[in-house]
Motif scaffolding. Structure first.
Motif, PDB file in Angstrom:
ATOM      1  N   THR A  27     -10.457  11.303   5.038  1.00 45.41           N
ATOM      2  CA  THR A  27     -10.046  10.097   4.322  1.00 45.41           C
ATOM      3  C   THR A  27      -9.141   9.214   5.170  1.00 45.41           C
ATOM      4  O   THR A  27      -9.229   7.986   5.133  1.00 45.41           O
ATOM      5  CB  THR A  27      -9.311  10.469   3.019  1.00 45.41           C
ATOM      6  OG1 THR A  27     -10.139  11.334   2.249  1.00 45.41           O
ATOM      7  CG2 THR A  27      -8.977   9.246   2.201  1.00 45.41           C
ATOM      8  N   TRP A 234       0.732   3.426   0.786  1.00 48.11           N
ATOM      9  CA  TRP A 234      -0.624   3.119   1.257  1.00 48.11           C
ATOM     10  C   TRP A 234      -0.679   3.305   2.770  1.00 48.11           C
ATOM     11  O   TRP A 234       0.304   2.974   3.443  1.00 48.11           O
ATOM     12  CB  TRP A 234      -0.945   1.654   0.913  1.00 48.11           C
ATOM     13  CG  TRP A 234      -2.326   1.222   1.272  1.00 48.11           C
ATOM     14  CD1 TRP A 234      -3.425   1.224   0.476  1.00 48.11           C
ATOM     15  CD2 TRP A 234      -2.764   0.728   2.544  1.00 48.11           C
ATOM     16  NE1 TRP A 234      -4.511   0.754   1.159  1.00 48.11           N
ATOM     17  CE2 TRP A 234      -4.134   0.448   2.439  1.00 48.11           C
ATOM     18  CE3 TRP A 234      -2.134   0.499   3.770  1.00 48.11           C
ATOM     19  CZ2 TRP A 234      -4.876  -0.045   3.503  1.00 48.11           C
ATOM     20  CZ3 TRP A 234      -2.870   0.010   4.830  1.00 48.11           C
ATOM     21  CH2 TRP A 234      -4.233  -0.258   4.705  1.00 48.11           C
ATOM     22  N   PRO A 235      -1.728   3.860   3.351  1.00 52.49           N
ATOM     23  CA  PRO A 235      -2.975   4.308   2.745  1.00 52.49           C
ATOM     24  C   PRO A 235      -3.003   5.786   2.393  1.00 52.49           C
ATOM     25  O   PRO A 235      -4.060   6.313   2.050  1.00 52.49           O
ATOM     26  CB  PRO A 235      -3.983   4.026   3.858  1.00 52.49           C
ATOM     27  CG  PRO A 235      -3.215   4.354   5.117  1.00 52.49           C
ATOM     28  CD  PRO A 235      -1.794   3.891   4.840  1.00 52.49           C
ATOM     29  N   CYS A 237      -2.055   7.263  -0.103  1.00 53.75           N
ATOM     30  CA  CYS A 237      -2.470   7.425  -1.500  1.00 53.75           C
ATOM     31  C   CYS A 237      -3.974   7.595  -1.646  1.00 53.75           C
ATOM     32  O   CYS A 237      -4.454   8.134  -2.653  1.00 53.75           O
ATOM     33  CB  CYS A 237      -1.988   6.244  -2.329  1.00 53.75           C
ATOM     34  SG  CYS A 237      -2.558   4.636  -1.711  1.00 53.75           S
ATOM     35  N   SER A 238      -4.743   7.160  -0.646  1.00 46.20           N
ATOM     36  CA  SER A 238      -6.195   7.285  -0.744  1.00 46.20           C
ATOM     37  C   SER A 238      -6.656   8.743  -0.708  1.00 46.20           C
ATOM     38  O   SER A 238      -7.785   9.047  -1.094  1.00 46.20           O
ATOM     39  CB  SER A 238      -6.885   6.475   0.357  1.00 46.20           C
ATOM     40  OG  SER A 238      -6.502   6.927   1.641  1.00 46.20           O
ATOM     41  N   CYS A 242      -7.150   7.013  -4.587  1.00 49.37           N
ATOM     42  CA  CYS A 242      -6.526   5.805  -5.141  1.00 49.37           C
ATOM     43  C   CYS A 242      -6.721   4.589  -4.254  1.00 49.37           C
ATOM     44  O   CYS A 242      -6.504   4.652  -3.039  1.00 49.37           O
ATOM     45  CB  CYS A 242      -5.015   6.020  -5.302  1.00 49.37           C
ATOM     46  SG  CYS A 242      -4.608   7.103  -6.659  1.00 49.37           S
ATOM     47  N   LYS A 243      -7.072   3.489  -4.883  1.00 48.98           N
ATOM     48  CA  LYS A 243      -6.957   2.195  -4.237  1.00 48.98           C
ATOM     49  C   LYS A 243      -5.528   1.691  -4.422  1.00 48.98           C
ATOM     50  O   LYS A 243      -4.769   2.223  -5.245  1.00 48.98           O
ATOM     51  CB  LYS A 243      -7.944   1.208  -4.871  1.00 48.98           C
ATOM     52  CG  LYS A 243      -9.397   1.585  -4.667  1.00 48.98           C
ATOM     53  CD  LYS A 243     -10.309   0.565  -5.330  1.00 48.98           C
ATOM     54  CE  LYS A 243     -11.769   0.940  -5.124  1.00 48.98           C
ATOM     55  NZ  LYS A 243     -12.674  -0.014  -5.815  1.00 48.98           N
ATOM     56  N   TYR A 244      -5.196   0.635  -3.675  1.00 50.74           N
ATOM     57  CA  TYR A 244      -3.831   0.102  -3.774  1.00 50.74           C
ATOM     58  C   TYR A 244      -3.481  -0.255  -5.209  1.00 50.74           C
ATOM     59  O   TYR A 244      -2.406   0.098  -5.716  1.00 50.74           O
ATOM     60  CB  TYR A 244      -3.670  -1.127  -2.873  1.00 50.74           C
ATOM     61  CG  TYR A 244      -2.227  -1.568  -2.774  1.00 50.74           C
ATOM     62  CD1 TYR A 244      -1.446  -1.165  -1.700  1.00 50.74           C
ATOM     63  CD2 TYR A 244      -1.634  -2.332  -3.778  1.00 50.74           C
ATOM     64  CE1 TYR A 244      -0.109  -1.529  -1.618  1.00 50.74           C
ATOM     65  CE2 TYR A 244      -0.308  -2.693  -3.712  1.00 50.74           C
ATOM     66  CZ  TYR A 244       0.453  -2.281  -2.638  1.00 50.74           C
ATOM     67  OH  TYR A 244       1.784  -2.623  -2.586  1.00 50.74           O
TER      68      TYR A 244
END
Length: 279
Positions: A27, A234-235, A237-238, A242-244
């Motif tokens: 990811t 971010w990023p 969280c991806s 998750c998106k922003y």
């Protein structure tokens, strides 16, 4: 409305040698560039952001981001990874402080011995930050919290911020001893807290809003709304799918009764004040 994200990262894997992310993390093991976050925030009221280091002892990383800021107005602050124990620290800081975007330092403690933060040479470096009116981001995990009160007592004028609410074990549902130890740190008026990185501490594949409610409620009780600030992480969280906009909406949804005035503090003013941002 122009909110502030106090915690984002970018990286170019061929620019520097990164210890993390690794090839195993499909990811994150790719380039994330400033244009990517500029696009990501469009679905939210966030307009400005603070870059936080990914590399220890690497002023060149911060300089790269400060150079990007000339053409990307989203960048309003930079937290650098500097060697706090170096005999050249004052010289490095003199150079960094020529750019007003430089706001302070962070050190990734995962790469160090557990007691690194208690070392005298580290304290001396933090004292230099204190004397210059800079900040320090505390990237902690729960087992490190016990070392922090003694450090803060010795540096009463250095503004600290706890990243990611000190990464409690949300997935396991364990609040203690994190709950008691984060409360002890919050007693110090020069310590602030980023409500960031929540989704990465839950079940990455099956998290839900309710998992985080007691943790967010607790830090707001302890620090007060006046010393809490929003960060997206971010990023990273991806990793949790998750998106922003998902991260922004999560915190917003966790605080449904927050007044407009308090939202302005959490999502903008507190970050602006802590980092002395020029918005």
């Amino acid at each position: 409305m122009a909110y502030v994200d106090t915690h984002f990262h970018i990286w170019e894997l061929d620019r520097f040698e990164y210890s993390w992310p690794t090839k195993n993390d499909k990811t994150l093991f790719k380039n994330f560039q400033i244009e990517d976050i500029e696009e990501a925030v469009k679905a939210t009221p966030v307009k400005y952001a603070v870059f936080v280091q990914c590399l220890n002892n690497k002023p060149e990383e911060a300089k790269w981001v400060m150079e990007l800021a000339k053409n990307h107005s989203i960048i309003k602050g930079v937290v650098a990874g500097l060697d706090l124990t170096s005999t050249d620290l004052t010289k490095v800081l003199d150079d960094m402080q020529k750019n007003q975007l430089f706001k302070g330092c962070r050190h990734i403690l995962d790469f160090e011995d557990e007691k690194w933060i208690t070392r005298e040479d580290v304290f001396q470096g933090l004292k230099v930050l204190e004397d210059r009116g800079l900040t320090f981001d505390l990237l902690l995990r729960p087992h490190l919290l016990k070392y922090i009160p003694d450090l803060i007592r010795r540096l009463p004028k250095l503004n600290f911020v706890v990243d990611h609410i000190a990464k409690p074990y949300v997935k396991d549902g364990n609040m203690s001893p994190w709950k008691e130890e984060i409360a002890a740190i919050a007693e110090f008026p020069n310590v602030w807290c980023k409500i960031s990185g929540l989704v990465n501490e839950g079940d990455l594949n099956n998290w839900k809003k309710e998992d985080f409610q007691p943790y967010v409620d607790h830090v707001i009780r302890c620090f007060g709304i006046g010393r809490c600030m929003y960060g997206s992480d971010w990023p990273v969280c991806s990793q949790a799918g998750c998106k922003y906009v998902d991260v922004y909406s999560l915190l917003n949804d966790l605080l449904p009764s927050l007044s407009d005035e308090d939202k302005e503090k959490l999502f903008k003013e507190n970050g602006r004040m802590f980092y002395s941002l020029q918005l």
